[in-house]
Write a protein that holds these residues in place. Structure first.
Motif, PDB file in Angstrom:
ATOM      1  N   ALA A 204     -34.847 -20.267   1.754  1.00  0.00           N
ATOM      2  CA  ALA A 204     -33.394 -19.503   1.793  1.00  0.00           C
ATOM      3  C   ALA A 204     -34.024 -18.358   2.488  1.00  0.00           C
ATOM      4  O   ALA A 204     -34.958 -17.717   2.718  1.00  0.00           O
ATOM      5  CB  ALA A 204     -33.461 -18.801  -0.013  1.00  0.00           C
ATOM      6  N   ASN A 205     -32.794 -17.848   3.012  1.00  0.00           N
ATOM      7  CA  ASN A 205     -32.998 -16.745   3.796  1.00  0.00           C
ATOM      8  C   ASN A 205     -32.982 -15.121   3.119  1.00  0.00           C
ATOM      9  O   ASN A 205     -32.178 -14.670   2.459  1.00  0.00           O
ATOM     10  CB  ASN A 205     -31.532 -16.455   4.947  1.00  0.00           C
ATOM     11  CG  ASN A 205     -31.377 -15.574   5.909  1.00  0.00           C
ATOM     12  OD1 ASN A 205     -32.723 -14.421   5.875  1.00  0.00           O
ATOM     13  ND2 ASN A 205     -30.445 -15.303   6.567  1.00  0.00           N
ATOM     14  N   PHE A 206     -34.368 -14.754   3.075  1.00  0.00           N
ATOM     15  CA  PHE A 206     -34.699 -13.793   2.465  1.00  0.00           C
ATOM     16  C   PHE A 206     -34.009 -12.340   2.687  1.00  0.00           C
ATOM     17  O   PHE A 206     -33.802 -11.537   2.054  1.00  0.00           O
ATOM     18  CB  PHE A 206     -36.333 -13.643   2.338  1.00  0.00           C
ATOM     19  CG  PHE A 206     -36.839 -12.454   1.213  1.00  0.00           C
ATOM     20  CD1 PHE A 206     -37.078 -13.243  -0.298  1.00  0.00           C
ATOM     21  CD2 PHE A 206     -37.299 -11.531   1.660  1.00  0.00           C
ATOM     22  CE1 PHE A 206     -37.618 -12.485  -0.946  1.00  0.00           C
ATOM     23  CE2 PHE A 206     -37.659 -10.750   0.552  1.00  0.00           C
ATOM     24  CZ  PHE A 206     -37.778 -11.116  -0.756  1.00  0.00           C
ATOM     25  N   THR A 207     -33.913 -12.335   3.887  1.00  0.00           N
ATOM     26  CA  THR A 207     -33.224 -11.347   4.569  1.00  0.00           C
ATOM     27  C   THR A 207     -31.810 -10.831   4.024  1.00  0.00           C
ATOM     28  O   THR A 207     -31.631  -9.543   3.944  1.00  0.00           O
ATOM     29  CB  THR A 207     -33.026 -11.437   6.331  1.00  0.00           C
ATOM     30  OG1 THR A 207     -34.173 -11.771   6.747  1.00  0.00           O
ATOM     31  CG2 THR A 207     -32.795  -9.814   7.064  1.00  0.00           C
ATOM     32  N   ALA A 208     -31.268 -11.906   3.605  1.00  0.00           N
ATOM     33  CA  ALA A 208     -29.807 -11.643   3.270  1.00  0.00           C
ATOM     34  C   ALA A 208     -29.615 -10.943   1.907  1.00  0.00           C
ATOM     35  O   ALA A 208     -28.466 -10.535   1.553  1.00  0.00           O
ATOM     36  CB  ALA A 208     -29.122 -13.160   3.107  1.00  0.00           C
ATOM     37  N   TYR A 209     -30.762 -11.155   1.192  1.00  0.00           N
ATOM     38  CA  TYR A 209     -30.533 -10.215  -0.096  1.00  0.00           C
ATOM     39  C   TYR A 209     -30.681  -8.902  -0.340  1.00  0.00           C
ATOM     40  O   TYR A 209     -30.457  -8.078  -1.050  1.00  0.00           O
ATOM     41  CB  TYR A 209     -31.899 -10.863  -1.082  1.00  0.00           C
ATOM     42  CG  TYR A 209     -31.559 -12.429  -1.523  1.00  0.00           C
ATOM     43  CD1 TYR A 209     -30.750 -12.760  -2.618  1.00  0.00           C
ATOM     44  CD2 TYR A 209     -32.099 -13.413  -0.822  1.00  0.00           C
ATOM     45  CE1 TYR A 209     -30.263 -13.948  -2.681  1.00  0.00           C
ATOM     46  CE2 TYR A 209     -31.938 -14.916  -0.809  1.00  0.00           C
ATOM     47  CZ  TYR A 209     -31.067 -15.231  -1.856  1.00  0.00           C
ATOM     48  OH  TYR A 209     -30.798 -16.449  -2.159  1.00  0.00           O
TER      49      TYR A 209
END
Ligand SMILES: *[C@@H]1O[C@H](CO)[C@@H](O)[C@H](O)[C@H]1NC(C)=O
Ligand SMILES: *[C@@H]1O[C@H](CO)[C@@H](O)[C@H](O)[C@H]1NC(C)=O
Length: 342
Positions: A194-199
Protein backbone atom coordinates in the motif's frame (compact mmCIF):
# COMPACT_ATOMS: atom_id res chain seq x y z
CA UNK A 1 -31.06 -18.08 4.00
CA UNK A 2 -34.64 -16.81 3.88
CA UNK A 3 -36.45 -16.01 7.11
CA UNK A 4 -38.79 -18.85 7.89
CA UNK A 5 -42.42 -17.98 7.66
CA UNK A 6 -44.11 -19.53 10.63
CA UNK A 7 -47.52 -18.83 12.03
CA UNK A 8 -47.34 -16.63 15.11
CA UNK A 9 -47.61 -18.19 18.50
CA UNK A 10 -50.92 -17.04 19.81
CA UNK A 11 -49.70 -16.19 23.29
CA UNK A 12 -46.82 -14.09 22.07
CA UNK A 13 -49.07 -12.42 19.57
CA UNK A 14 -51.58 -11.40 22.25
CA UNK A 15 -48.75 -10.25 24.45
CA UNK A 16 -47.36 -8.07 21.66
CA UNK A 17 -50.82 -6.66 21.02
CA UNK A 18 -51.28 -5.89 24.69
CA UNK A 19 -47.96 -4.11 24.88
CA UNK A 20 -48.60 -2.11 21.75
CA UNK A 21 -52.05 -1.13 23.03
CA UNK A 22 -50.47 0.01 26.26
CA UNK A 23 -48.39 2.40 24.20
CA UNK A 24 -45.04 0.66 24.45
CA UNK A 25 -43.56 0.59 21.00
CA UNK A 26 -40.96 -1.99 20.19
CA UNK A 27 -40.13 -4.63 17.63
CA UNK A 28 -38.32 -7.90 17.90
CA UNK A 29 -35.50 -7.45 15.43
CA UNK A 30 -32.99 -10.18 16.10
CA UNK A 31 -33.34 -13.91 16.50
CA UNK A 32 -31.86 -15.74 19.46
CA UNK A 33 -28.60 -17.52 18.66
CA UNK A 34 -28.18 -21.13 19.80
CA UNK A 35 -25.98 -21.93 22.79
CA UNK A 36 -22.47 -23.14 22.03
CA UNK A 37 -20.44 -25.42 24.29
CA UNK A 38 -16.77 -25.95 25.04
CA UNK A 39 -15.13 -29.06 23.67
CA UNK A 40 -13.73 -31.39 26.38
CA UNK A 41 -10.09 -30.27 25.92
CA UNK A 42 -10.82 -26.62 26.69
CA UNK A 43 -9.21 -25.10 29.78
CA UNK A 44 -11.63 -24.67 32.63
CA UNK A 45 -13.73 -21.52 32.15
CA UNK A 46 -14.09 -21.08 35.96
CA UNK A 47 -17.27 -19.09 36.32
CA UNK A 48 -16.28 -17.20 39.46
CA UNK A 49 -14.59 -13.92 38.57
CA UNK A 50 -14.34 -14.94 34.90
CA UNK A 51 -13.25 -11.46 33.95
CA UNK A 52 -9.80 -11.90 35.44
CA UNK A 53 -9.41 -15.58 34.65
CA UNK A 54 -6.35 -16.16 32.44
CA UNK A 55 -8.18 -18.92 30.52
CA UNK A 56 -10.57 -16.35 29.05
CA UNK A 57 -10.07 -14.86 25.56
CA UNK A 58 -11.10 -11.21 25.46
CA UNK A 59 -12.65 -9.51 22.46
CA UNK A 60 -13.49 -5.81 22.25
CA UNK A 61 -15.93 -4.28 19.77
CA UNK A 62 -17.95 -1.11 19.55
CA UNK A 63 -21.71 -1.26 19.72
CA UNK A 64 -24.06 1.17 18.04
CA UNK A 65 -27.49 1.13 16.42
CA UNK A 66 -26.24 1.54 12.87
CA UNK A 67 -23.86 -1.44 12.96
CA UNK A 68 -25.75 -3.63 15.44
CA UNK A 69 -26.68 -6.11 12.72
CA UNK A 70 -23.03 -6.44 11.76
CA UNK A 71 -21.93 -6.83 15.39
CA UNK A 72 -24.50 -9.59 15.96
CA UNK A 73 -23.25 -11.50 12.91
CA UNK A 74 -19.63 -11.07 14.05
CA UNK A 75 -20.40 -12.43 17.54
CA UNK A 76 -22.24 -15.43 16.11
CA UNK A 77 -19.40 -16.19 13.71
CA UNK A 78 -16.84 -16.05 16.54
CA UNK A 79 -18.64 -18.37 18.97
CA UNK A 80 -19.67 -20.72 16.15
CA UNK A 81 -16.09 -21.31 14.99
CA UNK A 82 -14.42 -21.35 18.37
CA UNK A 83 -13.58 -24.68 19.99
CA UNK A 84 -13.93 -23.07 23.44
CA UNK A 85 -16.85 -20.63 22.99
CA UNK A 86 -17.61 -20.55 26.72
CA UNK A 87 -14.11 -19.16 27.33
CA UNK A 88 -14.69 -16.04 25.28
CA UNK A 89 -15.63 -12.73 26.89
CA UNK A 90 -16.86 -9.78 24.87
CA UNK A 91 -16.31 -6.17 25.83
CA UNK A 92 -18.64 -3.79 24.03
CA UNK A 93 -18.05 -0.05 23.99
CA UNK A 94 -21.27 1.89 23.37
CA UNK A 95 -22.31 5.53 23.37
CA UNK A 96 -23.83 6.37 26.73
CA UNK A 97 -27.07 7.48 25.08
CA UNK A 98 -28.07 4.05 23.84
CA UNK A 99 -25.99 1.57 25.80
CA UNK A 100 -28.96 0.28 27.83
CA UNK A 101 -31.06 -0.74 24.82
CA UNK A 102 -28.05 -2.21 23.03
CA UNK A 103 -27.14 -4.26 26.11
CA UNK A 104 -30.72 -5.57 26.07
CA UNK A 105 -30.44 -6.51 22.38
CA UNK A 106 -27.24 -8.46 22.93
CA UNK A 107 -28.55 -10.38 25.92
CA UNK A 108 -31.78 -11.25 24.08
CA UNK A 109 -29.93 -12.71 21.12
CA UNK A 110 -27.07 -14.22 23.13
CA UNK A 111 -28.45 -15.21 26.54
CA UNK A 112 -25.37 -17.34 27.29
CA UNK A 113 -22.70 -14.87 26.27
CA UNK A 114 -20.12 -13.52 28.72
CA UNK A 115 -20.10 -9.80 28.03
CA UNK A 116 -19.85 -6.34 29.49
CA UNK A 117 -21.06 -3.08 28.00
CA UNK A 118 -19.05 0.06 28.76
CA UNK A 119 -20.42 3.54 28.34
CA UNK A 120 -18.26 5.63 26.07
CA UNK A 121 -18.25 9.30 26.84
CA UNK A 122 -18.39 10.94 23.41
CA UNK A 123 -17.18 14.24 24.81
CA UNK A 124 -13.90 12.50 25.70
CA UNK A 125 -12.88 12.67 22.04
CA UNK A 126 -15.21 15.24 20.54
CA UNK A 127 -12.90 18.04 21.58
CA UNK A 128 -9.89 16.13 20.26
CA UNK A 129 -11.04 15.28 16.76
CA UNK A 130 -11.01 17.49 13.73
CA UNK A 131 -13.63 17.35 11.01
CA UNK A 132 -12.48 14.95 8.37
CA UNK A 133 -13.37 14.60 4.74
CA UNK A 134 -15.18 11.36 5.36
CA UNK A 135 -17.44 12.52 8.18
CA UNK A 136 -18.53 8.97 9.06
CA UNK A 137 -15.01 8.15 10.18
CA UNK A 138 -15.16 10.88 12.76
CA UNK A 139 -17.91 9.36 14.84
CA UNK A 140 -16.53 9.44 18.38
CA UNK A 141 -17.01 5.67 18.80
CA UNK A 142 -14.39 5.11 16.10
CA UNK A 143 -11.87 6.33 18.63
CA UNK A 144 -12.92 3.82 21.30
CA UNK A 145 -10.06 1.53 20.27
CA UNK A 146 -7.63 4.22 21.42
CA UNK A 147 -9.07 4.04 24.94
CA UNK A 148 -9.42 0.28 25.44
CA UNK A 149 -6.58 0.16 27.95
CA UNK A 150 -8.44 2.64 30.18
CA UNK A 151 -11.96 1.31 29.57
CA UNK A 152 -11.30 -2.40 30.17
CA UNK A 153 -10.56 -3.65 33.70
CA UNK A 154 -6.88 -3.70 34.75
CA UNK A 155 -6.81 -7.50 34.98
CA UNK A 156 -7.54 -7.81 31.27
CA UNK A 157 -4.05 -7.88 29.82
CA UNK A 158 -4.66 -8.84 26.21
CA UNK A 159 -7.55 -8.10 23.90
CA UNK A 160 -8.49 -8.65 20.28
CA UNK A 161 -10.12 -5.55 18.84
CA UNK A 162 -12.52 -6.20 15.97
CA UNK A 163 -14.62 -3.98 13.71
CA UNK A 164 -18.33 -4.72 13.34
CA UNK A 165 -18.36 -5.34 9.58
CA UNK A 166 -16.63 -8.70 9.61
CA UNK A 167 -17.10 -12.40 10.26
CA UNK A 168 -14.55 -14.81 11.71
CA UNK A 169 -14.45 -18.28 10.13
CA UNK A 170 -11.69 -19.79 12.26
CA UNK A 171 -10.92 -20.29 15.94
CA UNK A 172 -10.36 -16.81 17.38
CA UNK A 173 -7.90 -18.12 19.99
CA UNK A 174 -5.45 -18.81 17.16
CA UNK A 175 -5.39 -15.05 16.64
CA UNK A 176 -5.57 -13.97 20.28
CA UNK A 177 -2.68 -16.21 21.31
CA UNK A 178 -0.14 -14.97 18.75
CA UNK A 179 3.35 -14.28 20.05
CA UNK A 180 3.87 -10.55 20.51
CA UNK A 181 7.55 -11.03 21.21
CA UNK A 182 9.59 -9.24 23.82
CA UNK A 183 8.17 -5.79 23.47
CA UNK A 184 5.49 -5.37 20.79
CA UNK A 185 2.27 -3.76 21.91
CA UNK A 186 0.26 -4.64 18.86
CA UNK A 187 -0.17 -7.35 16.25
CA UNK A 188 -2.03 -6.97 12.94
CA UNK A 189 -1.69 -7.93 9.29
CA UNK A 190 0.62 -5.49 7.46
CA UNK A 191 0.34 -4.31 3.86
CA UNK A 192 3.68 -3.12 2.63
CA UNK A 193 2.51 -2.69 -0.98
CA UNK A 194 0.00 0.00 0.00
CA UNK A 195 1.21 3.53 -0.73
CA UNK A 196 2.08 4.69 2.78
CA UNK A 197 2.81 8.25 1.61
CA UNK A 198 -0.82 8.74 0.65
CA UNK A 199 -2.10 8.51 4.26
CA UNK A 200 -0.45 11.79 5.19
CA UNK A 201 -0.62 15.28 3.74
CA UNK A 202 2.08 17.36 2.09
CA UNK A 203 2.06 19.44 5.29
CA UNK A 204 3.38 16.38 7.03
CA UNK A 205 5.99 15.20 4.53
CA UNK A 206 7.27 18.73 3.84
CA UNK A 207 7.93 19.36 7.51
CA UNK A 208 11.49 18.20 8.30
CA UNK A 209 10.75 17.30 11.92
CA UNK A 210 7.49 15.51 11.26
CA UNK A 211 8.66 13.48 8.29
CA UNK A 212 11.46 12.12 10.51
CA UNK A 213 8.77 10.29 12.50
CA UNK A 214 9.20 7.24 10.29
CA UNK A 215 12.99 7.44 9.97
CA UNK A 216 14.58 4.07 10.64
CA UNK A 217 11.22 2.33 10.77
CA UNK A 218 10.04 -0.05 8.04
CA UNK A 219 6.61 1.56 8.20
CA UNK A 220 3.79 -0.28 6.43
CA UNK A 221 0.08 0.31 6.38
CA UNK A 222 -2.07 -1.84 8.66
CA UNK A 223 -5.82 -1.88 9.16
CA UNK A 224 -7.00 -0.98 12.68
CA UNK A 225 -10.14 -3.11 12.29
CA UNK A 226 -8.36 -6.27 13.44
CA UNK A 227 -5.71 -5.89 16.14
CA UNK A 228 -4.26 -7.95 18.97
CA UNK A 229 -3.29 -5.58 21.77
CA UNK A 230 -1.13 -6.17 24.85
CA UNK A 231 -2.97 -3.88 27.25
CA UNK A 232 -0.32 -4.09 29.96
CA UNK A 233 2.38 -2.81 27.62
CA UNK A 234 -0.05 -0.23 26.24
CA UNK A 235 -0.78 1.13 29.72
CA UNK A 236 2.86 1.09 30.78
CA UNK A 237 3.96 2.88 27.60
CA UNK A 238 1.22 5.53 27.75
CA UNK A 239 0.12 4.83 24.19
CA UNK A 240 -3.26 6.54 24.54
CA UNK A 241 -1.47 9.79 25.32
CA UNK A 242 0.92 9.28 22.41
CA UNK A 243 -2.02 8.89 20.02
CA UNK A 244 -3.76 11.90 21.54
CA UNK A 245 -0.68 14.03 20.94
CA UNK A 246 -0.97 13.37 17.21
CA UNK A 247 -4.70 14.14 17.34
CA UNK A 248 -3.89 17.47 18.97
CA UNK A 249 -1.36 18.25 16.27
CA UNK A 250 -3.85 17.32 13.56
CA UNK A 251 -6.21 19.97 14.92
CA UNK A 252 -3.53 22.63 14.59
CA UNK A 253 -2.12 21.63 11.21
CA UNK A 254 -3.74 19.12 8.90
CA UNK A 255 -1.28 16.24 8.72
CA UNK A 256 -3.65 13.53 7.50
CA UNK A 257 -7.13 13.10 6.00
CA UNK A 258 -8.80 10.00 7.41
CA UNK A 259 -9.94 10.03 11.04
CA UNK A 260 -8.82 7.46 13.59
CA UNK A 261 -6.36 5.40 11.52
CA UNK A 262 -3.36 7.70 10.86
CA UNK A 263 -2.51 8.32 14.53
CA UNK A 264 -2.20 4.54 14.91
CA UNK A 265 0.14 4.46 11.91
CA UNK A 266 2.18 7.34 13.35
CA UNK A 267 2.68 5.56 16.65
CA UNK A 268 2.85 1.91 15.61
CA UNK A 269 3.70 1.47 11.91
CA UNK A 270 6.90 -0.54 11.56
CA UNK A 271 6.74 -1.63 15.20
CA UNK A 272 3.95 -4.18 15.09
CA UNK A 273 4.05 -7.94 14.98
CA UNK A 274 2.98 -9.23 11.61
CA UNK A 275 -0.15 -11.33 11.66
CA UNK A 276 -0.94 -13.62 8.71
CA UNK A 277 -3.09 -11.96 6.06
CA UNK A 278 -5.74 -14.65 6.44
CA UNK A 279 -6.85 -12.77 9.59
CA UNK A 280 -7.99 -9.73 7.66
CA UNK A 281 -9.34 -10.37 4.19
CA UNK A 282 -10.27 -6.69 3.99
CA UNK A 283 -11.89 -4.40 1.47
CA UNK A 284 -14.92 -6.59 0.76
CA UNK A 285 -17.18 -3.55 1.17
CA UNK A 286 -15.76 -2.23 -2.07
CA UNK A 287 -16.98 1.06 -3.35
CA UNK A 288 -20.72 1.32 -3.01
CA UNK A 289 -21.04 4.39 -5.22
CA UNK A 290 -19.68 2.60 -8.23
CA UNK A 291 -21.21 -0.72 -7.21
CA UNK A 292 -17.78 -2.27 -7.20
CA UNK A 293 -17.45 -5.79 -5.79
CA UNK A 294 -14.13 -7.02 -4.47
CA UNK A 295 -12.67 -10.48 -4.63
CA UNK A 296 -10.71 -12.23 -1.91
CA UNK A 297 -6.97 -11.71 -1.74
CA UNK A 298 -5.01 -14.85 -2.60
CA UNK A 299 -4.38 -17.26 0.26
CA UNK A 300 -6.25 -18.70 3.19
CA UNK A 301 -9.21 -17.09 4.92
CA UNK A 302 -9.79 -16.88 8.67
CA UNK A 303 -11.61 -13.55 8.76
CA UNK A 304 -13.70 -11.73 6.13
CA UNK A 305 -13.85 -7.95 6.51
CA UNK A 306 -16.31 -5.76 4.61
CA UNK A 307 -14.25 -2.60 5.05
CA UNK A 308 -15.00 0.06 2.45
CA UNK A 309 -18.21 1.84 1.64
CA UNK A 310 -20.63 -1.03 1.01
CA UNK A 311 -21.95 -3.32 3.74
CA UNK A 312 -23.28 -6.81 3.03
CA UNK A 313 -26.57 -6.36 4.93
CA UNK A 314 -27.40 -3.19 3.00
CA UNK A 315 -26.65 -4.82 -0.34
CA UNK A 316 -28.59 -7.97 0.55
CA UNK A 317 -31.60 -5.87 1.63
CA UNK A 318 -31.41 -3.88 -1.59
CA UNK A 319 -31.39 -7.10 -3.61
CA UNK A 320 -28.03 -6.19 -5.16
CA UNK A 321 -25.49 -8.29 -3.25
CA UNK A 322 -21.88 -8.84 -4.23
CA UNK A 323 -20.98 -12.52 -4.69
CA UNK A 324 -19.03 -12.68 -1.41
CA UNK A 325 -21.95 -11.22 0.58
CA UNK A 326 -23.34 -14.75 0.48
CA UNK A 327 -20.59 -15.64 2.97
CA UNK A 328 -21.91 -13.06 5.44
CA UNK A 329 -25.61 -13.95 5.13
CA UNK A 330 -25.53 -17.22 7.16
CA UNK A 331 -24.56 -15.23 10.28
CA UNK A 332 -27.34 -12.67 9.95
CA UNK A 333 -29.64 -12.77 12.99
CA UNK A 334 -31.88 -9.97 11.78
CA UNK A 335 -35.53 -10.72 11.22
CA UNK A 336 -37.95 -8.27 9.72
CA UNK A 337 -41.01 -7.42 11.81
CA UNK A 338 -43.05 -9.00 8.97
CA UNK A 339 -41.76 -12.44 9.81
CA UNK A 340 -44.15 -12.30 12.78
CA UNK A 341 -47.00 -11.92 10.28
CA UNK A 342 -48.97 -9.84 12.71
C1 LIG B 1 -7.32 -22.69 33.53
O1 LIG B 1 -7.50 -23.95 32.93
C2 LIG B 1 -6.69 -24.99 33.49
C3 LIG B 1 -6.89 -26.23 32.64
O2 LIG B 1 -8.26 -26.59 32.57
C4 LIG B 1 -7.08 -25.20 34.95
O3 LIG B 1 -6.28 -26.18 35.53
C5 LIG B 1 -6.90 -23.87 35.69
O4 LIG B 1 -7.37 -24.02 37.01
C6 LIG B 1 -7.67 -22.76 35.01
N1 LIG B 1 -7.32 -21.51 35.64
C7 LIG B 1 -8.19 -20.81 36.35
C8 LIG B 1 -7.66 -19.59 37.01
O5 LIG B 1 -9.35 -21.13 36.46
C1 LIG C 1 1.95 7.57 -3.45
O1 LIG C 1 1.09 8.61 -3.02
C2 LIG C 1 1.62 9.90 -3.22
C3 LIG C 1 0.68 10.91 -2.57
O2 LIG C 1 -0.66 10.64 -2.88
C4 LIG C 1 1.86 10.14 -4.71
O3 LIG C 1 2.39 11.43 -4.90
C5 LIG C 1 2.79 9.07 -5.21
O4 LIG C 1 2.96 9.23 -6.62
C6 LIG C 1 2.30 7.68 -4.91
N1 LIG C 1 3.30 6.70 -5.26
C7 LIG C 1 3.04 5.62 -5.97
C8 LIG C 1 4.20 4.69 -6.19
O5 LIG C 1 1.92 5.35 -6.41
Amino acid sequence: MLPQRTSPDNTIFRWLLLLSLSGISFSIQFREAPQFYNSPECPSPATANWLCNPNITHIAMTLDKVYLRGTMAAILSIVLHSSCPENIAFHFIASSSDSASLRQSISSSFPYLRFSVYDFDDSLVESKISTSIRAALDRPLNYARTYLAQILPECVTRVVYLDSDLVVVDDITLLSSINLGEESVLGAPEYCNANFTAYFTMNFWANPTLSLTFAGRKACYFNTGVMVIDLERWRRGGYTERIEEWMELQKRMRIYELGSLPPFLLVFAGKIVRVEHRWNQHGLGGDNLRGLCRDLHPGKVSLLHWSGKGKPWARLDAGRPCPLDALWAPYDLYQTPFSLEA
